[in-house]
Scaffold this active site. Structure first.
Site, PDB file in Angstrom:
ATOM      1  N   CYS A 140       0.780  -1.168   0.132  1.00  0.00           N
ATOM      2  CA  CYS A 140       0.140  -0.184  -0.036  1.00  0.00           C
ATOM      3  C   CYS A 140       0.923   1.271   0.097  1.00  0.00           C
ATOM      4  O   CYS A 140       1.549   1.378   0.944  1.00  0.00           O
ATOM      5  CB  CYS A 140      -0.915   0.192   0.842  1.00  0.00           C
ATOM      6  SG  CYS A 140      -2.126   1.483   1.165  1.00  0.00           S
ATOM      7  N   CYS A 143       0.010   3.381   3.467  1.00  0.00           N
ATOM      8  CA  CYS A 143       0.305   3.190   4.634  1.00  0.00           C
ATOM      9  C   CYS A 143       1.422   2.349   4.748  1.00  0.00           C
ATOM     10  O   CYS A 143       1.832   1.830   5.887  1.00  0.00           O
ATOM     11  CB  CYS A 143      -0.821   2.598   5.496  1.00  0.00           C
ATOM     12  SG  CYS A 143      -1.590   1.013   5.132  1.00  0.00           S
ATOM     13  N   CYS A 204       8.562 -11.353 -14.074  1.00  0.00           N
ATOM     14  CA  CYS A 204       9.707 -11.897 -14.790  1.00  0.00           C
ATOM     15  C   CYS A 204       9.417 -11.159 -16.245  1.00  0.00           C
ATOM     16  O   CYS A 204      10.413 -11.082 -17.047  1.00  0.00           O
ATOM     17  CB  CYS A 204       9.512 -13.264 -14.942  1.00  0.00           C
ATOM     18  SG  CYS A 204       8.063 -14.196 -15.483  1.00  0.00           S
ATOM     19  N   HIS A 231       7.117 -18.579 -17.226  1.00  0.00           N
ATOM     20  CA  HIS A 231       8.371 -17.766 -16.872  1.00  0.00           C
ATOM     21  C   HIS A 231       8.988 -17.114 -18.250  1.00  0.00           C
ATOM     22  O   HIS A 231       8.414 -17.335 -19.231  1.00  0.00           O
ATOM     23  CB  HIS A 231       9.477 -18.725 -16.409  1.00  0.00           C
ATOM     24  CG  HIS A 231      10.858 -17.952 -15.814  1.00  0.00           C
ATOM     25  ND1 HIS A 231      10.506 -16.814 -15.143  1.00  0.00           N
ATOM     26  CD2 HIS A 231      11.941 -18.139 -15.841  1.00  0.00           C
ATOM     27  CE1 HIS A 231      11.455 -16.565 -14.669  1.00  0.00           C
ATOM     28  NE2 HIS A 231      12.764 -17.277 -15.199  1.00  0.00           N
ATOM     29  N   ASP A 248      18.958 -14.725 -16.872  1.00  0.00           N
ATOM     30  CA  ASP A 248      17.588 -14.667 -16.232  1.00  0.00           C
ATOM     31  C   ASP A 248      17.785 -13.445 -15.230  1.00  0.00           C
ATOM     32  O   ASP A 248      18.618 -13.648 -14.145  1.00  0.00           O
ATOM     33  CB  ASP A 248      17.491 -15.722 -15.431  1.00  0.00           C
ATOM     34  CG  ASP A 248      15.979 -15.730 -14.847  1.00  0.00           C
ATOM     35  OD1 ASP A 248      15.491 -14.806 -14.676  1.00  0.00           O
ATOM     36  OD2 ASP A 248      15.479 -16.864 -14.417  1.00  0.00           O
TER      37      ASP A 248
END
Length: 257
Positions: A140, A143, A204, A231, A248
């Site tokens: 959030c 907050c 990803c 992926h 990756d």
């Protein structure tokens, strides 16, 4: 799955492996120079597969836009080009200067050019993963609560100017249980937006999209690899190893190491 392999001479910026029972050539025949993807797919039907593949050429072809590549180079720290990550840590390349023309790094005149090129990718992906791009976890903004204090409220289409300009395929909406505010996470597909301060976060797909663009920006031949088992990663062509090398960016892994 059945893999279809092409020679390196036919440069294909997307890579796809699909099951043999699906028709690869009828799906991508309209993109003979661009649309080979590495798609590993087990349960998706042909219609959905075709829709996914057909959305990719526009993304990868944007990597050839000169203004985008110039912007991509501008976000990379200059130190990346003078210090390279070796197998056992960081080492400086003493007494040599990379002939960096942003065209093709494999053409450098340095005696260690091949090794320097591969080390540059390692250095670049480590900077990208640990200093530049962040894995998105819903939190959030009002907050700063996350985890179980946040609940999904579904997915909607792009609505704001930034979401549309960033070519968001969808927007995830979340609600904070603590302060009852809602917030949005657009899944940007535009590489310039992903590299800008408005982006620089994702999962990803965003990691691979942005990093493939950076590889092209510094002169490597690079491919965006889509795996429909959930992926996405990329590959670059190594002159020294004479093959495509797996990268990756989510894990800062190069060639599996």
């Amino acid at each position: 799955s059945g893999a279809v392999h092409f020679s390196r001479q036919t440069y294909l910026p997307i890579c796809v492996s699909i099951p043999l029972h699906l028709s690869l050539f009828s799906t991508i025949s309209s993109y003979p120079k661009y649309a080979l993807c590495s798609v590993i797919q087990t349960r998706m039907d042909q219609v959905n597969l075709a829709r996914r593949i057909n959305s990719l050429p526009g993304t990868v072809l944007s990597y050839e836009d000169a203004s985008l590549l110039a912007y991509a180079r501008s976000v990379i720290p200059p130190s990346i080009f003078c210090t390279y990550a070796g197998s056992y840590g960081t080492r400086a390349v003493a007494g040599s200067h990379v002939l960096f023309d942003f065209v093709h790094l494999g053409q450098e005149s340095c005696p260690e050019a091949g090794r320097i090129n591969d080390d540059l990718v390692v250095s670049l992906v480590r900077w990208f993963k640990y200093s530049f791009f962040k894995w998105y976890k819903p939190r959030c903004p009002s907050c700063d609560r996350g985890g179980t204090d946040v609940e999904s409220r579904g997915v909607v289409g792009p609505e704001t100017p930034l979401e549309k300009e960033g070519k968001a395929s969808r927007v995830e909406v979340y609600r904070c249980k603590h302060c009852d505010s809602t917030f949005r996470f657009p899944r940007f597909n535009d590489a310039r937006t992903l590299l800008s301060p408005s982006g620089r976060r994702g999962r990803c797909g965003e990691f691979a999209n942005a990093f493939t663009c950076l590889l092209r920006a510094v002169g490597f031949e690079a491919r965006y690899v889509l795996d429909l088992t959930d992926h996405v990663w990329c590959e670059y062509w190594s002159e020294r190893m004479d093959r495509w090398v797996h990268v990756d960016p989510c894990e800062a892994k190069v060639d599996g190491a």
